[in-house]
Write a protein that holds these residues in place. Structure first.
Motif, mmCIF file in Angstrom:
data_model
loop_
_atom_site.group_PDB
_atom_site.id
_atom_site.type_symbol
_atom_site.label_atom_id
_atom_site.label_comp_id
_atom_site.label_asym_id
_atom_site.label_seq_id
_atom_site.Cartn_x
_atom_site.Cartn_y
_atom_site.Cartn_z
ATOM 1 N N VAL B 205 0.844 -1.198 0.000
ATOM 2 C CA VAL B 205 0.000 0.000 0.000
ATOM 3 C C VAL B 205 0.880 1.248 0.000
ATOM 4 N N THR B 206 1.955 1.209 0.790
ATOM 5 C CA THR B 206 2.871 2.345 0.821
ATOM 6 C C THR B 206 3.427 2.615 -0.577
ATOM 7 N N PHE B 207 3.828 1.550 -1.245
ATOM 8 C CA PHE B 207 4.417 1.716 -2.571
ATOM 9 C C PHE B 207 3.373 2.243 -3.568
ATOM 10 N N CYS B 208 2.175 1.669 -3.534
ATOM 11 C CA CYS B 208 1.129 2.127 -4.458
ATOM 12 C C CYS B 208 0.787 3.588 -4.194
ATOM 13 N N CYS B 209 0.687 3.945 -2.906
ATOM 14 C CA CYS B 209 0.403 5.340 -2.551
ATOM 15 C C CYS B 209 1.486 6.243 -3.119
ATOM 16 N N PHE B 210 2.732 5.804 -2.984
ATOM 17 C CA PHE B 210 3.848 6.599 -3.502
ATOM 18 C C PHE B 210 3.689 6.812 -5.006
ATOM 19 N N LEU B 211 3.417 5.714 -5.735
ATOM 20 C CA LEU B 211 3.295 5.819 -7.191
ATOM 21 C C LEU B 211 2.171 6.764 -7.590
ATOM 22 N N LEU B 212 1.049 6.679 -6.867
ATOM 23 C CA LEU B 212 -0.087 7.521 -7.228
ATOM 24 C C LEU B 212 0.111 8.955 -6.757
ATOM 25 N N ALA B 213 0.719 9.103 -5.578
ATOM 26 C CA ALA B 213 0.782 10.440 -4.967
ATOM 27 C C ALA B 213 1.828 11.328 -5.620
ATOM 28 N N TYR B 214 2.897 10.726 -6.105
ATOM 29 C CA TYR B 214 4.011 11.548 -6.606
ATOM 30 C C TYR B 214 3.565 12.505 -7.719
ATOM 31 N N GLN B 291 -6.484 3.888 -1.498
ATOM 32 C CA GLN B 291 -7.250 5.127 -1.688
ATOM 33 C C GLN B 291 -7.366 5.901 -0.382
ATOM 34 N N ILE B 292 -7.628 5.177 0.703
ATOM 35 C CA ILE B 292 -7.891 5.867 1.967
ATOM 36 C C ILE B 292 -6.620 6.508 2.524
ATOM 37 N N LEU B 293 -5.487 5.878 2.295
ATOM 38 C CA LEU B 293 -4.247 6.414 2.878
ATOM 39 C C LEU B 293 -3.512 7.376 1.939
ATOM 40 N N LEU B 294 -4.033 7.516 0.712
ATOM 41 C CA LEU B 294 -3.341 8.351 -0.274
ATOM 42 C C LEU B 294 -3.015 9.771 0.220
ATOM 43 N N PRO B 295 -3.968 10.471 0.852
ATOM 44 C CA PRO B 295 -3.657 11.842 1.277
ATOM 45 C C PRO B 295 -2.440 11.926 2.197
ATOM 46 N N PHE B 296 -2.210 10.897 2.976
ATOM 47 C CA PHE B 296 -1.077 10.943 3.904
ATOM 48 C C PHE B 296 0.253 10.904 3.162
ATOM 49 N N MET B 297 0.218 10.468 1.920
ATOM 50 C CA MET B 297 1.428 10.491 1.099
ATOM 51 C C MET B 297 1.493 11.805 0.321
ATOM 52 N N VAL B 298 0.331 12.253 -0.148
ATOM 53 C CA VAL B 298 0.319 13.453 -0.992
ATOM 54 C C VAL B 298 0.802 14.670 -0.205
ATOM 55 N N LEU B 299 0.302 14.831 1.023
ATOM 56 C CA LEU B 299 0.579 16.069 1.747
ATOM 57 C C LEU B 299 2.058 16.293 2.038
ATOM 58 N N LEU B 301 4.615 15.012 0.512
ATOM 59 C CA LEU B 301 5.299 15.190 -0.773
ATOM 60 C C LEU B 301 5.071 16.597 -1.300
ATOM 61 N N PHE B 302 3.810 17.025 -1.234
ATOM 62 C CA PHE B 302 3.464 18.355 -1.738
ATOM 63 C C PHE B 302 4.250 19.431 -0.995
ATOM 64 N N SER B 303 4.302 19.291 0.330
ATOM 65 C CA SER B 303 4.951 20.365 1.089
ATOM 66 C C SER B 303 6.439 20.431 0.765
ATOM 67 N N VAL B 304 7.044 19.304 0.437
ATOM 68 C CA VAL B 304 8.458 19.322 0.066
ATOM 69 C C VAL B 304 8.624 19.874 -1.352
ATOM 70 N N MET B 305 7.762 19.418 -2.261
ATOM 71 C CA MET B 305 7.909 19.857 -3.659
ATOM 72 C C MET B 305 7.679 21.348 -3.804
ATOM 73 N N LYS B 306 6.795 21.873 -2.961
ATOM 74 C CA LYS B 306 6.488 23.304 -3.014
ATOM 75 C C LYS B 306 7.759 24.131 -2.794
ATOM 76 N N THR B 307 8.693 23.599 -2.017
ATOM 77 C CA THR B 307 9.877 24.389 -1.680
ATOM 78 C C THR B 307 11.007 24.226 -2.696
ATOM 79 N N ILE B 308 10.841 23.335 -3.665
ATOM 80 C CA ILE B 308 11.916 23.145 -4.650
ATOM 81 C C ILE B 308 11.798 24.223 -5.720
ATOM 82 N N GLN B 309 12.841 25.029 -5.860
ATOM 83 C CA GLN B 309 12.774 26.129 -6.816
ATOM 84 C C GLN B 309 12.765 25.594 -8.242
ATOM 85 N N PRO B 310 11.880 26.130 -9.085
ATOM 86 C CA PRO B 310 11.845 25.689 -10.483
ATOM 87 C C PRO B 310 13.177 25.963 -11.180
#
Ligand SMILES: Nc1ncnc2c1ncn2[C@@H]1O[C@H](COP(=O)(O)OP(=O)(O)O)[C@@H](O)[C@H]1O
Ligand SMILES: [Mg+2]
Lengths: 361, 415
Positions: B205-214, B291-299, B301-310
């Protein structure tokens, strides 16, 4: 010696629009010679970064073509253009050490390890950071990070380096010393540099030529000296250096002499640069250091009232009211200690008709 | 030379500083006080209770406290001596008089099959015992099982105040009478399969969440705010719905006569009499938990990606790196903190997940947490349940420990 290519980089009728409604860059024609230090200078939003990004390949021109060394580059992706870049925020890879940052462009090119070591050593020595190769970027000061960014853009020997306001985030002293450092690096390497800044003194210090941008157009393209001494329009005159403006209407033109009636009614002798016919409105531009006090034989002489005196170390700035304009500035070198002024003194000011440039309104 | 620095009123600087700081410290302590109390009451106390219960045998120990004292000195090589059997006889008689012998019968039967009937039969005959005769002989006369040393060994083991048999049982193991630990017979093994399945599902589940969330997190981080807000709401929507509702809707989707199968049949991808078994097996558990645990991966990841300068990617590209390589060498490594934080979060949540596997998992898709619940609610063997829960807790702590060693807990970015 091989002949220097005058059009190493060539912009040909380049337009750029982001939204399909507004042209950010309009009909840009620009030739950049090999080995030149060319600065794009202009206020924020004038399209400098956009121009640079089109050259680097991160934006595509909406119209027109850019040539690099004679070849059109529209269809070459950025990673094949071989152009070095320095970004305003340095864009150092935070998870890699200084050494690894510099090795990045070399490893991509599959350079052998020994050569990588050698090149990095040389380049770090050039920016005086030899002892820092194992540091992480976060362990460096702003100025050091900036120098790493410069070193990284040069380490793979690109023929062209683009710099987008690289000194913008540094404090004033550091910025000035970096300006000289960059200038010396440019001179010793002979690499072509396209430099973007909105700071006119930075542009004047460093460049071979300056392209003044405004509204997506190049307003003037010339060397720093000409740009300052002979601005061709009032935008350039006002943007570069300090400038006094007198508005008026042309009454008479003959060769390089014009009689202009100032809005206050007096007649001013001026040099007609951007005016050609009688009756045109004009803005006359006059550099503060071209004005003399109590002149003997100048064409323009007017009485002025001293409003403010500001001591500046090597010179004194005096704000006066003349021709009903109380923002008129003159600069007096402090070696000239015969002149003693006080606020509300009345003085005679004068300047030659040649120095007073009648430009567009 | 080495004079300590003093403040202008002559006090030692270090002393003065401490005074000034101590005020701050006291305020800080007062501020965290309610939380500390809450953690103590709601967390530390229950957990230590749980730990205690999983090894607790004090009830048995107190019922047979005298026997426990003497039987511990018995070497266990031949049948116990008279002083042991005599104490046991007395205590058994006392228990029988107070009708408490049923409790020890049940408990002893865990230890050794047939013990329950042995106790019951013996208790019925207790009146006929002659206390002046050899007690052991009389025991054997009542039932010849008393001549089997295993029953006495079982008694010895069953009276200790603390034991670890529930932990062994959690791994399908048992301690033999000679002290050796061996696995249960094949058909009684169940827990190890569940542990392995739990770990497998949690990792998967962790791996699938990672694949979907990234990709989602990436999109969130680059889209202009007005679009990314909408997408963010879509990602967070599950948080606003009850877990039970979400799981039940998965049941509607996944059943054999469910929406998903209907679509597949109508597209002729699956024949009507050959509908896919998507529920009551691992597939169901997997899909719903991802599906249920997906947000815990997205958030994270999102907060880290937000800080990466384009500009980092642009810089890499301008240096000659293809976009793919720039991603691999620059962007991806910079998202490690998000990946690891998200992964540990999802893994830890998944390893103890309960409702979803219970509802959509069926017998082939249940996890260890369902087993714990089963012992809590059905067999009422709380020490068994708490032993397994403790193992789960330790497993999670080990994961944290490894995470801290490999990534460093301060590299974790949760949002
Ligand atoms: N990616 C973009 N999308 C839309 N508009 C943009 C983009 N980048 C720049 N612009 C617009 O183009 C104009 C010129 O921008 P830019 O080239 O960055 O100016 P400068 O670098 O001279 O400050 C500005 O009005 C800016 O808002
Ligand atoms: Mg810019």
């Amino acid at each position: 010696m091989t002949e220097v290519k005058q059009d190493f980089v060539k912009f040909e009728q380049v337009d750029k629009s982001y939204d399909g409604e507004f042209l950010v860059v309009k009909g840009l024609d620009l030739d950049i010679a090999q080995g030149e230090f060319l600065t794009l200078l202009g206020p924020s939003g004038s399209g400098k970064t956009t121009t640079l990004m089109m050259l680097a390949g991160f934006e595509t021109p909406t119209n027109g073509e850019i040539y690099l060394d004679g070849n059109p580059i529209s269809n070459i992706p950025p990673y094949k253009r071989g152009i070095g870049m320095v970004f305003q925020n340095y864009a150092l890879f935070p998870h890699l050490s200084v050494y690894e940052n510099l090795a990045f462009p070399l490893k991509v090119r599959k350079t052998p390890e020994e050569i990588i070591n050698e090149k990095i050593k040389q380049t770090l020595a050039m920016v005086s950071l030899s002892d820092f190769s194992n540091r992480m970027p976060a362990q460096l000061s702003g100025g050091q990070q900036q120098r790493v960014a410069v070193a990284r853009s040069l380490v793979f020997d690109p023929q062209l380096v683009l710099m987008d306001e690289p000194l913008g985030a540094l404090d004033k002293n550091l910025r000035e010393s970096m300006q000289y450092e960059l200038k010396h690096i440019h001179e010793s390497l002979g690499v072509t540099v396209v430099y973007v800044t909105h700071d006119q003194s930075e542009a004047l210090t460093m460049s071979n030529r300056i392209a003044v941008f405004n509204d997506g157009y190049i307003q003037q393209l010339s060397n720093p000296n000409d740009l300052y001494e002979t601005p061709v329009n009032s935008f350039v005159a006002e943007f570069i250096g300090e400038n006094n403006t007198i508005t008026g209407t042309v009454k008479e033109i003959s060769g390089n002499r014009a009689k202009v009636e100032a809005d206050t009614g007096e007649t001013v002798i001026a040099n007609p640069i951007a005016v050609s016919s009688v009756g045109e409105k004009t803005k006359m531009s006059l550099r503060p250091e071209r004005v003399s006090i109590n002149p003997s034989d100048l064409e323009n002489k007017f009485e002025a009232t001293v409003k403010e005196i500001i001591y500046h170390g090597d010179h004194t700035r005096v704000r006066v009211n003349i021709l009903n304009d109380d923002q008129f500035i003159l600069k007096i070198p402090n070696s000239n200690d015969e002149i003693k002024l006080n606020v509300e003194d009345k003085v005679q000011l004068g300047w030659s008709g040649h120095d007073c440039r009648a430009l567009d309104f | 030379m080495n004079n300590p620095i003093r403040t202008s009123d002559g006090e030692l600087l270090s002393v003065k500083l401490k005074k000034a700081e101590s005020n701050k410290r006291n305020i800080a302590f007062l501020l965290v006080m309610p939380l500390l109390l809450f953690i103590l009451v709601a967390y530390i106390l229950p957990i230590s209770q749980m730990l205690q219960r999983s090894v607790d045998n004090t009830q048995m120990n107190s019922l047979l406290s005298e026997t426990y004292k003497v039987i511990q000195d018995w070497n266990g090589e031949e049948l116990p001596p008279e002083e042991v059997t005599k104490v046991f006889y007395n205590e058994l008689k006392y228990l029988a008089e107070n009708k408490l012998h049923g409790k020890i019968a049940v408990r002893l039967n865990y230890e050794k099959g047939g013990f329950s009937s042995l106790i019951k039969k013996t208790v019925r005959k207790l009146d006929s015992f002659d206390e002046n005769e050899n007690i052991l002989d009389q025991f054997i006369k009542v039932h010849k099982r008393w001549a089997d040393i295993d029953y006495w060994l079982a008694l010895k083991r069953a009276t200790v105040p603390y034991h670890f048999r529930k932990y062994l049982a959690s791994f399908d193991m048992i301690q033999d009478f000679d002290g050796s630990i061996k696995r249960l017979e094949e058909k009684k093994r169940i827990n190890v399969t569940l542990w392995l399945r739990t770990i497998f599902v949690a990792l998967g589940v962790t791996f699938c969440c990672f694949l979907l969330a990234y990709p989602i997190a990436y999109l969130l981080s680059v889209l202009p705010t007005r679009y990314s807000n909408i997408l963010m709401i879509c990602v967070l929507l599950p948080f606003w719905t009850s877990l039970l509702v979400r799981t039940s809707s998965w049941m509607v989707l996944l059943q054999t006569q469910g929406v998903l199968n209907d679509i597949l049949v109508s597209l002729n991808l699956v024949s009507d009499d050959n509908r896919l078994e998507l529920m009551y097996n691992m597939t169901g558990t997997f899909i719903a938990m991802t599906q249920i645990l997906l947000p815990f991966m997205v958030l994270p990841l999102f907060s880290v990606m937000k800080t990466i300068q384009p500009s980092l990617m642009k810089a890499a590209t301008s240096m000659g790196s293809t976009p793919f390589n720039a991603f691999r060498k620059i962007y991806f490594p910079l998202t490690y903190p998000g990946i690891s934080a998200g992964s540990i979060l999802v893994f830890v949540l998944a390893i103890g997940y309960y409702i979803t596997p219970a509802l959509v998992g069926g017998s082939k898709g249940t996890l260890i947490s369902n087993r714990i619940a089963y012992h809590m609610q059905s067999t009422l063997d709380w020490s068994y349940a708490t032993a397994m829960a403790t193992i789960l807790l330790v497993a999670v702590l080990i994961v944290y420990y490894i995470y801290n060693k490999v990534v460093g807990i301060d590299n974790m970015r949760l949002g």
